[in-house]
Design an enzyme around this catalytic site. Sequence first.
Site, short mmCIF file in Angstrom:
data_model
loop_
_atom_site.label_atom_id
_atom_site.label_comp_id
_atom_site.label_asym_id
_atom_site.label_seq_id
_atom_site.Cartn_x
_atom_site.Cartn_y
_atom_site.Cartn_z
N CYS A 92 25.24 32.89 0.00
CA CYS A 92 25.66 34.15 -0.61
C CYS A 92 25.39 34.17 -2.11
O CYS A 92 25.04 35.19 -2.68
CB CYS A 92 27.13 34.41 -0.33
N HIS A 386 33.16 33.34 -1.56
CA HIS A 386 32.03 34.21 -1.22
C HIS A 386 31.58 35.01 -2.44
O HIS A 386 32.41 35.59 -3.15
CB HIS A 386 32.43 35.17 -0.10
N ASN A 408 27.41 43.55 -0.10
CA ASN A 408 27.58 42.28 0.56
C ASN A 408 26.25 41.81 1.13
O ASN A 408 25.26 42.53 1.10
CB ASN A 408 28.64 42.41 1.67
#
Length: 467
Positions: A92, A386, A408
């Site tokens: 991520c 994250h 995202n």
Amino acid sequence: MKKTMILVALALMTANAINAQTANGGISDDMLKEIQKGGALTVADRALSNAIAANAIDDLAKNRKNAGDIDTFFSIETKSQSITDQKQSGRCWMFSGLNVLRAQFAQSTDSLNIDFSQAYLFFYDQLEKSNLFLQGVIDHADKPIDDIRNQFFFKHPINDGGTFCGVADLTAKYGLVPKEVMPESYSSDNTSKMSRIIASKLREYGLTLRKMKAEKKSNSAIIKEKTRMLSTIWHILALTIGEPPTKFTYAFHNAKGKAVGEPKEYTPQEFYKEVVGNPLPGSFIMAMNDPRREYYKTYEVEYDRHTYDGTNWKYINLPMDDIEEMAIAALKDGKKLYTSYDVGKMLDRKRGYCDTENFDYQSLFATDFPMTKAERISTFDSGSTHAMTLTAVDLDANGKAKKWKVENSWGAAWGQKGCLIMSDRWMREYLFRLVIDKKFVPEKILKANEQKPVMVMPEDPLFGADE
């Protein structure tokens, strides 16, 4: 008088029963009886137990008063771009970092779009982390293998997590390539098996290097052996991810996918210079909100870096008010931002919405959850898990944030068309990191960022890599 004595005796007997644990701190029979008595289910609880047994906890704890339509209007929003998907990987940090870079390139050209190859950068990330492990083992070979630093290296010899510092160091060293030049492979999308194989090989190599140091082998012999080991790692990475290109031909495309101009030959470093411009290292600060530590102080995490010759993760600890003010200033200028969160806390996955009032666990389990942000960090209950790309904020009449929006990297079908909306009260509890260009940072914070950092250990609860 006798009645009083009897009552006192009964009270003492009850107290002794409650405290009657075993001598070494275990649960005694008497203590177990008290535990069972205090935790026994009522008639109403049994009905609730049946419901919990057949349903997801979050479905039952959902706060219906907070489950209405989500306000999707944002007073300040950057230009949208395609949503990425990290698949079954912990990259991520890389996706968010490259999302920021491609957004900056699109803003600078106002017409051209590009998707960068995560697989290309991931190849060199894994190679560099392998060297980080091997050199770390060499440098600490004089210490016992159960020393805390050697335990740190051997426990996690390689991983696919990271921070924006890794994006900065890796791109400055190895450049960038377009996604179509080096697309994803199965192992870059699904990293676990490849990582376990490489980790096992590195541990084996680590023992060999420790033995060579114990046998007083020359530095040149050790470096030669380490180079041979890294050649094996390169071979594994080339088989699983693909060989990284050294030259390629590419033509830029507009928003409609049409090629613009003639194709041109690039090296990855030349391409990086054209699409990013000046090197990233030194152009930004990383802000952290860690209420356990003093604000307006800088901290540096030892061995938390992607390349051995790169920079440790350094950050300045700031109150959320300062972090939000800088973020709002950058968003007003159309800049997307790298941020990281404890994303799993109070996340309504179906709606793509984070809010501290999404779920009422207190009522469901008849107990409070009162820990502060500092207490959650200290006890490993919360930390950065994250990274996502901050893209929008909605301000009230006084210029204060009401809610935020992030891109995202879980695919376009997830959440709010691949995005996540967060209330400001959630943001303040669960945001941990913000990376921001220095031009949006007030002078007092820039000055504080230049002070000699306090060194902290990578075992600290807050310093796991973003995944």
